[in-house]
Design an enzyme around this catalytic site. Structure first.
Site, PDB file in Angstrom:
ATOM      1  N   HIS A 511       0.795  -1.199  -0.125  1.00  0.00           N
ATOM      2  CA  HIS A 511       0.007   0.117   0.127  1.00  0.00           C
ATOM      3  C   HIS A 511       1.065   1.053   0.063  1.00  0.00           C
ATOM      4  O   HIS A 511       0.322   2.332  -0.259  1.00  0.00           O
ATOM      5  CB  HIS A 511      -0.927  -0.054   1.199  1.00  0.00           C
ATOM      6  CG  HIS A 511      -2.168   0.449   0.752  1.00  0.00           C
ATOM      7  ND1 HIS A 511      -2.391   1.725  -0.007  1.00  0.00           N
ATOM      8  CD2 HIS A 511      -3.506   0.016   1.221  1.00  0.00           C
ATOM      9  CE1 HIS A 511      -3.726   1.971   0.066  1.00  0.00           C
ATOM     10  NE2 HIS A 511      -4.406   1.096   0.868  1.00  0.00           N
ATOM     11  N   ASP A 515      -2.114   2.305  -4.078  1.00  0.00           N
ATOM     12  CA  ASP A 515      -3.775   2.390  -3.467  1.00  0.00           C
ATOM     13  C   ASP A 515      -4.417   1.162  -3.910  1.00  0.00           C
ATOM     14  O   ASP A 515      -4.042   0.549  -4.966  1.00  0.00           O
ATOM     15  CB  ASP A 515      -4.302   3.556  -3.748  1.00  0.00           C
ATOM     16  CG  ASP A 515      -3.478   4.875  -3.064  1.00  0.00           C
ATOM     17  OD1 ASP A 515      -2.618   4.606  -2.025  1.00  0.00           O
ATOM     18  OD2 ASP A 515      -3.672   6.007  -3.651  1.00  0.00           O
TER      19      ASP A 515
END
Length: 544
Positions: A511, A515
């Site tokens: 992450h 995203d």
């Protein structure tokens, strides 16, 4: 004025030495350069030469004693000088001054075996360095023992890195003089593991720091000491005429520490005195007897121990995998998404290739090869997943897809790399990935092929796994888990129930690098590519 002679300090880590033999006795007059005694560390043997002239006034320790470095071992000076203040910790001289008028009693003594140092042609054998990143190897098995004769090309030992296993073949001919490590030891690369030469060649100078003799060598040494003891046991009284056992203070202290009865020790020191070496030999005999008795008892009656367990050291490859997984999970913000796709088109196309393999001259192609092919094409449109995250602040994007293929091997998980997968046809991917997996399982894969991946695929579908959370192989930013085939149903245009084959895919991504939305778009595109695989494949310039 009397002067002390100190036990030298040979090396930074040496804390004590064994005084193996005195070359002088009390009353001897020595000159500068004369040998006073011989001693050895855990690595080598030395002779101590007098640094000044004088008469030997006292000896503060005995042959076989372990003496702390920089401790007084004897005193030199002029006849009649007081040496009591030079005795370590106030102890009295271990060997009393010999009076000229006193007749000497002749007694058999065991003389320690002298290690002769000769011009040596022995050759050390080093642990090879297999690959740039390899720092140590596990010596898994010795194929020789001390005393064996070997020729060039003979296998000396087997070893393994964190990635593959190898046999080491002798590069010189001769006799195996010593083994510096044991099976299971983790040995730094380019460290001496054994020595090959001619019988009698000196090999102590090749011993690596901290190396000890092998178990066989220790047993042989103990056997030699026992043989020496047997030769003189009848000539060496254990006790004096009044029944008192004669033993040095150090021997008494060691006997108390090891729980040895001094009556069990056979004296080999001066004047029938028990010294430390005798206590150690007696301790070894007691331990061997205890082990034998314990084994005999166990054979007679071995009740079931419901709490029994066995501790085993983790193999080197498991330690490496553990370290890598911990580093991955503790240093990344990992998140997993799942998606399933209709596998009907993939299954039908694979059946077509299988049925026409001979006619089309095709290798055997699996579903995993098809998924690797699809991944290599789709990843080109998602650069954040075909990348490395460097030092938490730099993204390294790759022009080609170097696919890591997680492979289950007898030694543990390995991830060989299929370099340039995006430039290969489906047949090339099938042939080359099979060879990579075969070499990884056999343990003879080139270590350079176990790094450099830009993305990894891990297939556990053959074991019936429906969904899992694969762990990223750092510094990559993503890994795809391939799950089992499942039969599902869907509604047709007229409301009828239609069964179909589905497969679930699990994407773990970092992450920090991207995203959820771009990761989701990647999975969506991969799903659509696979559901229309035959069409997409034939539209590719490098297809089958």
């Amino acid at each position: 004025m009397a002067k002390p002679v100190l036990m030298p300090k040979q090396g930074i880590t040496v804390e004590s030495c064994i005084l193996t033999k005195w070359a002088v006795k009390v009353g001897d007059v020595v000159k500068e350069g004369d040998v006073l005694f011989s001693y050895e560390t855990d690595k080598s043997a030395f002779d101590y030469q007098a640094e000044f002239a004088g008469e030997v006034l006292a000896l503060f320790c005995e042959e076989g004693d372990e003496v702390p470095v920089l401790s007084n071992v004897c005193a030199l000076g002029n006849k009649g000088e007081d040496v009591s203040s030079l005795a370590p910790n106030g102890q009295a001289p271990a060997v009393e001054e010999v009076k000229p008028s006193a007749p000497q009693e002749t007694k058999a003594e065991v003389k320690p075996v002298e290690k002769k140092v000769i011009n040596s042609n022995a050759k050390p054998v080093m642990m090879p360095k297999q690959g740039i990143t390899v720092e140590s190897c596990i010596l898994t098995k010795w194929a020789v023992k001390v005393g064996d004769k070997v020729k060039v090309g003979d296998v000396l030992f087997s070893y393994e890195t964190d990635k593959a296993a190898f046999d080491y073949q002798a590069e010189v001919e001769g006799e195996v003089l010593v083994l510096f490590c044991e099976e299971g030891d983790e040995v730094p690369v380019l460290t001496n593991v054994c020595v090959v030469g001619e019988k009698g060649d000196e090999f102590a100078c090749f011993a690596p720091d901290g190396a000890t003799a092998t178990v066989e060598e220790v047993k042989q040494e103990v056997a030699e000491v026992k043989a020496e003891v047997k030769e003189v046991v009848s000539a060496q009284p254990t006790a004096s005429a009044n029944g008192e056992i004669k033993a040095s203070p150090r021997a008494k202290n060691l006997a108390t520490k090891l729980g040895v009865d001094l009556k069990d020790a056979v004296p080999t020191g001066p004047n029938g005195r028990i010294i430390e070496r005798d206590v150690r030999v007696a301790s070894t005999m007691v331990k061997e007897t205890a082990v034998e008795v314990k084994q005999e008892v166990a054979e007679v009656k071995a009740p079931v121990d419901v709490k029994a367990y066995k501790d085993e050291k983790m193999p080197n490859i498991r330690k490496v995998i553990a370290k890598s997984m911990m580093a991955s999970l503790s240093s990344m913000a990992q998140l997993t998404m799942n998606i399933s796709f209709d596998c009907t088109n993939v299954m039908e196309f694979r059946k077509y290739l299988k049925d026409n393999a001979e006619k089309l001259n095709l290798p055997s192609i699996t579903i995993n090869h098809i998924i690797v092919y699809a991944l290599s094409r789709v990843l080109k449109n998602h650069k954040d997943l075909n990348a490395h995250l460097i030092n938490n602040d730099t993204m390294r994007y790759f022009e080609h897809v170097n696919m890591g293929i997680a492979t289950d091997t007898p030694r543990g998980l390995l991830v060989p790399t299929l370099f340039g997968a995006d430039t290969m046809s489906l047949s090339e991917i099938a042939i080359k990935s099979k060879q990579l997996s075969k070499d990884a399982v056999a343990g003879n894969i080139n270590p350079e092929l176990l790094s450099g991946g830009t993305f990894t695929v891990s297939n556990v579908g053959t074991m019936g796994i429906e969904s899992f959370t694969p762990v990223i192989n750092p510094p990559q930013t993503g890994i795809l888990g391939v799950n089992t085939l499942e039969t599902r149903v869907k509604l047709g245009k007229n409301g009828e129930v239609i069964p179909y084959t589905a497969m679930n895919l699990s994407l773990t991504f970092d992450h920090r690098a991207l995203d959820g939305a771009p990761a989701g778009r990647f999975l969506k595109e991969l799903k659509e590519y696979l559901e229309n695989f035959s069409f997409n494949l034939l539209a590719d310039s490098k297809c089958i």
